[in-house]
Design a protein around this motif. Structure first.
Motif, PDB file in Angstrom:
ATOM      1  N   ASP A  97      -1.928  13.678  -4.287  1.00 25.67           N
ATOM      2  CA  ASP A  97      -2.930  13.469  -3.243  1.00 25.67           C
ATOM      3  C   ASP A  97      -2.300  13.853  -1.897  1.00 25.67           C
ATOM      4  O   ASP A  97      -1.293  13.271  -1.491  1.00 25.67           O
ATOM      5  N   PRO A  98      -2.855  14.828  -1.186  1.00 30.34           N
ATOM      6  CA  PRO A  98      -2.253  15.272   0.070  1.00 30.34           C
ATOM      7  C   PRO A  98      -2.288  14.235   1.184  1.00 30.34           C
ATOM      8  O   PRO A  98      -1.575  14.383   2.182  1.00 30.34           O
ATOM      9  N   THR A  99      -3.110  13.178   1.042  1.00 29.31           N
ATOM     10  CA  THR A  99      -3.151  12.158   2.089  1.00 29.31           C
ATOM     11  C   THR A  99      -2.111  11.058   1.889  1.00 29.31           C
ATOM     12  O   THR A  99      -2.004  10.166   2.735  1.00 29.31           O
ATOM     13  N   VAL A 100      -1.354  11.104   0.794  1.00 31.41           N
ATOM     14  CA  VAL A 100      -0.293  10.116   0.568  1.00 31.41           C
ATOM     15  C   VAL A 100       0.840  10.369   1.554  1.00 31.41           C
ATOM     16  O   VAL A 100       1.284  11.511   1.700  1.00 31.41           O
ATOM     17  N   PRO A 101       1.338   9.348   2.252  1.00 31.14           N
ATOM     18  CA  PRO A 101       2.440   9.535   3.208  1.00 31.14           C
ATOM     19  C   PRO A 101       3.665  10.101   2.497  1.00 31.14           C
ATOM     20  O   PRO A 101       4.012   9.685   1.398  1.00 31.14           O
ATOM     21  N   VAL A 102       4.333  11.055   3.117  1.00 29.52           N
ATOM     22  CA  VAL A 102       5.519  11.688   2.548  1.00 29.52           C
ATOM     23  C   VAL A 102       6.745  10.869   2.884  1.00 29.52           C
ATOM     24  O   VAL A 102       6.986  10.506   4.027  1.00 29.52           O
ATOM     25  N   ARG A 103       7.541  10.555   1.856  1.00 28.49           N
ATOM     26  CA  ARG A 103       8.763   9.785   2.076  1.00 28.49           C
ATOM     27  C   ARG A 103       9.870  10.689   2.598  1.00 28.49           C
ATOM     28  O   ARG A 103       9.950  11.828   2.252  1.00 28.49           O
ATOM     29  N   SER A 138       0.826  -1.209   0.000  1.00 32.70           N
ATOM     30  CA  SER A 138       0.000   0.000   0.000  1.00 32.70           C
ATOM     31  C   SER A 138       0.861   1.262   0.000  1.00 32.70           C
ATOM     32  O   SER A 138       0.624   2.197  -0.781  1.00 32.70           O
ATOM     33  N   LEU A 139       1.875   1.284   0.853  1.00 32.05           N
ATOM     34  CA  LEU A 139       2.757   2.456   0.936  1.00 32.05           C
ATOM     35  C   LEU A 139       3.586   2.627  -0.331  1.00 32.05           C
ATOM     36  O   LEU A 139       3.893   3.756  -0.740  1.00 32.05           O
ATOM     37  N   TRP A 140       3.939   1.518  -0.964  1.00 34.50           N
ATOM     38  CA  TRP A 140       4.709   1.579  -2.208  1.00 34.50           C
ATOM     39  C   TRP A 140       3.847   2.072  -3.369  1.00 34.50           C
ATOM     40  O   TRP A 140       4.291   2.858  -4.208  1.00 34.50           O
ATOM     41  N   LEU A 141       2.591   1.645  -3.405  1.00 34.38           N
ATOM     42  CA  LEU A 141       1.694   2.033  -4.495  1.00 34.38           C
ATOM     43  C   LEU A 141       1.155   3.455  -4.340  1.00 34.38           C
ATOM     44  O   LEU A 141       0.743   4.074  -5.331  1.00 34.38           O
ATOM     45  N   ALA A 142       1.129   3.966  -3.120  1.00 35.10           N
ATOM     46  CA  ALA A 142       0.470   5.248  -2.846  1.00 35.10           C
ATOM     47  C   ALA A 142       0.874   6.367  -3.798  1.00 35.10           C
ATOM     48  O   ALA A 142       0.011   6.982  -4.451  1.00 35.10           O
ATOM     49  N   PRO A 143       2.179   6.685  -3.931  1.00 36.69           N
ATOM     50  CA  PRO A 143       2.538   7.803  -4.828  1.00 36.69           C
ATOM     51  C   PRO A 143       2.330   7.489  -6.301  1.00 36.69           C
ATOM     52  O   PRO A 143       2.267   8.399  -7.134  1.00 36.69           O
ATOM     53  N   LYS A 144       2.227   6.219  -6.657  1.00 36.51           N
ATOM     54  CA  LYS A 144       2.037   5.828  -8.057  1.00 36.51           C
ATOM     55  C   LYS A 144       0.569   5.912  -8.463  1.00 36.51           C
ATOM     56  O   LYS A 144       0.243   6.355  -9.571  1.00 36.51           O
ATOM     57  N   LEU A 145      -0.333   5.488  -7.575  1.00 38.04           N
ATOM     58  CA  LEU A 145      -1.757   5.477  -7.908  1.00 38.04           C
ATOM     59  C   LEU A 145      -2.463   6.773  -7.520  1.00 38.04           C
ATOM     60  O   LEU A 145      -3.507   7.119  -8.085  1.00 38.04           O
ATOM     61  N   PHE A 146      -1.921   7.487  -6.532  1.00 37.17           N
ATOM     62  CA  PHE A 146      -2.601   8.674  -6.013  1.00 37.17           C
ATOM     63  C   PHE A 146      -1.672   9.889  -6.107  1.00 37.17           C
ATOM     64  O   PHE A 146      -1.259  10.464  -5.094  1.00 37.17           O
ATOM     65  N   LYS A 147      -1.343  10.287  -7.323  1.00 35.27           N
ATOM     66  CA  LYS A 147      -0.451  11.420  -7.539  1.00 35.27           C
ATOM     67  C   LYS A 147      -1.113  12.722  -7.110  1.00 35.27           C
ATOM     68  O   LYS A 147      -2.305  12.921  -7.315  1.00 35.27           O
TER      69      LYS A 147
END
Length: 363
Positions: A357-363, A346-355
């Motif tokens: 998106d402010p709720t995506v965890p910041v790396r 889920s964390l790996w896909l987040a920035p790829k599927l939800f570009k």
């Protein structure tokens, strides 16, 4: 609904879990081994466990089941159910995935992969009907899902299971197979047998959990209840689960050791179910326009299952030595490591599927 993020969970999902939760598969395997050993080494143990029972349920096992259900239901924020109507897309999608797609998917996998093992097939279908109300809160938090939404969905699933589980069990075990020309579950099954099991093993701890939270918060406040009381109560769910598994495997030892391939065949549809259900729910949520935090919450609540309830219903309806009970016991052994792995996915896909998106965890 607000979004609450855990700090940088991708740096170490396992490290954020308690020792008990982190090594849950190890404890489960250890409980299985201990149960097998006790069943083989202690003369007359099976007869003793089976002698003290009410109806078809062993009293020691019933105690274990109630102990493992109560802490889970004491964690639910029941007042959060008032927020259910705040996001109709979220609630509608979650209800469809949990109570229509999930049971249908497990029904299909069970018939496709274990058509020749009716007891295991029935046990798998029961697992598919028991929607997650427990550890999903952990997976959701580690994956930076929406904590308030998770609380709402857990509360709704808790109440909905009391109302719907028996009907769905009757539908998927007797009515639908009849419509499709497939063999139905044996005559030992009845709607009322499952209803009684759900009422006892979910209804009693649900009421106890609700009253505990209500009076605990009223007397000491939510801060005390969630940060001082629940941490002390929480581990008892695992203690109850492990105690129940030890007893089940003491009773099931001969069947398990003589048919290890059957256990592997139970594991396969479970593995496919968790993976397909999680990914499909995440993509469906994204397509419906939900952000990452809400999509992740929907995915984990849809993919997880309440294996405690599945075990309780299988035992109460079919008996402690049944294949249905064994299928329920195998459930957490597969679910825990798979869903921990899906947190990372889920964390790996987040920035790829939800570009963007402010709720995506910041790396």
């Amino acid at each position: 609904m607000s979004v609450t993020h855990s700090p940088a969970p991708h740096t170490g999902v396992a490290r954020q879990m308690s020792t008990l939760d982190r090594y849950l598969p190890v404890w489960i395997i250890g409980a299985m081994v201990l149960g097998l050993a006790l069943g083989r080494l202690v003369p007359g143990l099976n007869e003793a466990l089976d002698a003290v029972k009410v109806g078809s349920v062993s009293v020691p096992i019933a105690i274990g089941l109630l102990v493992m259900m109560y802490p889970v239901l004491a964690k639910v924020r029941y007042d959060e159910t008032r927020r259910v109507t705040a996001d109709k897309r979220l609630m509608g999608l979650s209800l469809v995935l949990n109570w229509v797609v999930g049971p249908a998917l497990m029904f299909a996998l069970a018939w496709l992969l274990v058509p020749d093992l009716p007891e295991y097939r029935t046990g798998l279908i029961i697992v598919g009907l028991a929607r997650c109300i427990a550890m999903v809160l952990i997976w959701n938090d580690l994956a930076c899902g929406d904590t308030e939404a998770a609380a709402v969905l857990v509360a709704v699933n808790s109440v909905f299971q009391v109302l719907a589980f028996s009907f769905l069990g009757w539908f998927y075990l007797q009515i639908l197979p009849g419509w499709l020309g497939l063999p139905t579950t044996s005559a030992d099954f009845s709607f009322w047998a499952i209803f009684l099991s759900v009422l006892v093993f979910l209804g009693i701890p649900l009421l106890a959990g609700f009253l505990t939270r209500h009076f605990g918060e009223r007397a000491k406040g939510r801060e005390w209840y969630e940060h001082r009381f629940l941490p002390k109560l929480g581990p008892w769910a695992l203690y109850g689960l492990l105690f129940t598994i030890v007893l089940l495997f003491a009773l099931q030892g001969e069947a398990i050791t003589s048919r290890p391939l059957d256990v592997a065949r139970i594991a396969l549809p479970l593995l496919l179910y968790f993976a397909v259900m999680w990914l499909g729910s995440l993509l469906a949520s994204r397509a419906a326009g939900l952000d990452y935090a809400h999509s992740t919450t929907v995915a984990f609540t849809a993919a997880g299952n309440n294996f405690e309830l599945a075990i309780a219903v299988a035992i109460g309806t079919f008996g402690v030595t049944s294949g249905q009970a064994l299928a329920g016991v195998v459930g957490p052994l597969i679910e825990v490591p798979v869903l921990v792995g899906l947190v990372y996915v889920s964390l790996w896909l987040a920035p790829k599927l939800f570009k963007n998106d402010p709720t995506v965890p910041v790396r």
